[in-house]
Structures are given as C-alpha cells and as structure tokens.
Design an enzyme around this catalytic site. Structure first.
Site, short mmCIF file in Angstrom:
data_model
loop_
_atom_site.label_atom_id
_atom_site.label_comp_id
_atom_site.label_asym_id
_atom_site.label_seq_id
_atom_site.Cartn_x
_atom_site.Cartn_y
_atom_site.Cartn_z
N ASP A 101 -3.97 -1.49 7.99
CA ASP A 101 -2.73 -1.00 8.60
C ASP A 101 -2.97 -0.60 10.06
O ASP A 101 -3.41 -1.42 10.85
CB ASP A 101 -2.20 0.16 7.73
CG ASP A 101 -0.81 0.63 8.12
OD1 ASP A 101 0.16 -0.01 7.68
OD2 ASP A 101 -0.70 1.63 8.84
N HIS A 266 0.41 -2.41 -0.73
CA HIS A 266 -0.09 -2.23 0.63
C HIS A 266 -1.39 -1.45 0.68
O HIS A 266 -2.28 -1.76 1.47
CB HIS A 266 0.98 -1.52 1.46
CG HIS A 266 0.58 -1.24 2.87
ND1 HIS A 266 0.33 -2.24 3.79
CD2 HIS A 266 0.38 -0.06 3.54
CE1 HIS A 266 0.00 -1.70 4.95
NE2 HIS A 266 0.02 -0.39 4.82
#
Length: 286
Positions: A101, A266
C-alpha cells in the site's frame, strides 16, 4: 504492541526525522514497509518467517506509528531517503525492499531513486502513483474516495477525519479485509490508536501523492527511467474490476517483472502471510 523476538531502535531518516524500527534475524537484509491505516505491526507474521534466513528491518514510515510526524516532507522521494538512511544506520549498503500500500509507493520511489541500493522489489496491492490516478475514472473511482478527500488543501480533510477518526480508519480495515479474523481486536485497536494520533501526517502523505509524487513519476516516465532490479507484484485483480491491465501498467516500469494476483483481501500480509513469504523468498532467488 511489538513483533515477537525483534529489537526496537530509534534511527535517523533524513531532515532530522527519527523512525521507529523493529529489527530481527540475521543474514542479507530485507526491509518491509507497511501500508495504511497500519504500522510496522502488519508484518508480524511475515517478518518472523523471513527472519529465519535474513535480517528483517520493519520501520514505521515517517508520519505513522511511533515515528516522527513532521507537518510536511511526505514526498515519496523523501520517505524513500528515510528508508535508505535507516538501512545505512544499521550498516547495510544494499537491501531487498518489500512494500504494501503506502509503503509500496515509498518502495517504488526508493527503487527508482536508489537502484544501486535496492537489489529486489516486491510491491503488494498497488499501482505506481501516476498509474493509479490514470485508471481512476467515472463512478468506479468512488472506491478511492479517500484519495480525493485527502488530496484537498490543508484544513477540511483533517477536520472531517478527526471528527470521526475511528469510523474513518476502521472503514478501510473492514471493507478491505476478506478474512475478518486476520486483524484481531487488539491489533485493530493498535492501528486505530496510531492512526488517530497521526491524522495531519497521514493526510499530508496522501496529499503528496496527488501533487509532488505525480510530478516525480511523470519526470521519470518522460526520461525513460525503469526499475533495474527484479520486481514482483502481488495484487488483487483490480484490473478486471476497474477495467485496466495491471500487469501491463507495471511492465512499463519494470522489465524484469513477475506479476500475480491473489484471492486474499488488501491486507494480504495478514490474511495470507504464507503467500507473501513465498513471494519474497522466490523474488530473492532471481
């Protein structure tokens, strides 16, 4: 909370910033960079596995966790220089770099800016900043509403997020996770506490990705700069969902690319640590 078996240090980045860094294991170094809205703690499973064969370095990025939180200085170029400084402070002139991320964006910039330092690059569940903005369009861009919110000038984003910080940060921990048990209650609380204490710096980090980071990526693209090291990308199949070719986007930057999709959510380092560990180990053999 800490990673079991790791030692903790306060180490210099750049411009007088000090980073909180967990270090464990012995051997060739691997640096792990966390994402949003998390801290280095997200690596607690992967780090201990990799530390059986490598020195593993897990900093809190500037602006996050227990690291310093200056009001500005969140260009990924600066944050990447922090990471190089931390590794050098530990005696490592080169290292493999893994980012998730926000940490993956820092890792991407570090690999472009310091190709003689970063030997291998693994990116988890992002596109490079310039590509990210280019693929966001129409109603599908609503999934990235936070990107647009935190891109606004200082003031309103910070005020809005501070008004409901746990709801805001908790929203992403909930909707981006396919396995709700991957982030237990005590870890979730640690993430929310850390994020609540870092609202201005987190917003500044995102704001940089809508401004100076785009400029730097555009300049590199125009100059033909590429990632010189072996690169692995593991990400959800966002391309199919949003209508773009993620592998092609990455290949434009990384000639030596392995690209694979995951069925995890994620937060795959917490949901699928074995998959991430294997990806790191495979990358390091290239």
């Amino acid at each position: 909370m800490k990673i079991n078996g790791f030692d903790y240090h306060q180490l210099p980045g750049v411009d007088g910033v000090t980073l909180n860094v967990a270090v464990g294991g012995t051997g060739t170094p691997v640096v792990l960079l966390h994402g949003f809205p998390q801290t280095h703690l997200m690596w607690r499973h992967v780090a201990t596995k990799i530390a059986t064969e490598h020195t593993v370095i897990c900093p809190d990025l500037r602006g996050y966790g227990a690291s310093d939180k200056p009001l500005d200085g969140y260009a990924k170029r600066t944050m990447a220089a922090d990471v190089v400084g931390v590794a050098q402070a530990l005696g490592h002139k080169t290292f493999a770099l893994v980012g998730h991320d926000r940490g993956a964006l820092v890792a991407f910039r570090a690999a472009l800016d310091h190709p003689d330092v970063v030997t291998h690059l693994l990116s988890l569940d992002v596109l490079p900043t310039l590509d990210m903005w280019e693929v966001m369009h129409g109603t599908t861009a609503a999934i990235g509403f936070h990107l647009y919110l935190m891109a606004q000038p200082p003031g309103l984003p910070e005020q809005l997020i501070a008004g409901a910080s746990d709801a805001f940060f908790g929203h992403f921990l909930d909707i981006w996770t396919k396995d709700s048990t991957a982030i237990p209650a005590d870890v979730r609380t640690a993430y929310l506490d850390a994020s609540r204490a870092a609202i201005p710096s987190i917003v500044a980090d995102y704001r940089a990705s809508a401004t100076i980071d785009v400029t730097h990526d555009t300049e590199d693209l125009a100059a033909g700069n590429k990632l010189r090291m072996p690169v692995t990308v593991v990400q959800q199949d966002w391309g199919s969902a949003l209508g773009f070719d993620a592998a092609a986007r990455w290949r434009a930057w990384a000639p030596d690319l392995t690209h694979q999709t995951t069925t995890a959510g994620h937060f795959l380092a917490e949901e699928s640590p074995e998959e991430v560990t294997l990806a790191i180990q495979s990358l390091l053999t290239r």
